[in-house]
Design a protein around this motif. Structure first.
Motif: not given
Length: 100
Positions: A84-85, A88, A91-92
């Motif tokens: 998940i990290a 993210f 995505i960032i």
């Protein structure tokens, strides 16, 4: 090169380390053998320090069910949280690249 300050600091540091190393070797070589009382005090200190350490906790892991279940829970969550990290982070990064 010998006149540079960083070289002088390095030589000072190296000579200090070698002096204390030689002192420790000489003291340990010429020191008489420890008495039984000194050995027992050392062993008691090691055992007392082990009770609060990570090694002491890991030795008591078999008998502590709550700690064992916490470790199993954390182990099961490690891989999903890492994925998940990573998602993210991607995505960032893409969002910042798009805005820049």
């Amino acid at each position: 090169m010998i006149q540079k300050p960083w070289f002088k600091i390095f030589i000072w540091f190296a000579s200090t380390v070698f002096f204390f190393l030689a002192s420790v070797i000489l003291i340990s070589y010429f020191n008489p053998a420890p008495t039984q009382d000194q050995t027992m005090k050392f062993m008691m200190g090691m055992m007392e320090s082990m009770h609060g350490s990570m090694m002491g906790l890991s030795m008591g892991l078999e008998s502590n069910n709550s700690l064992k279940s916490l470790i199993i829970l954390a182990t099961g969550m490690t891989i999903p949280l890492s994925l998940i990290a990573a998602v993210f982070a991607i995505i960032i990064r893409l969002w910042r690249k798009k805005n820049a």
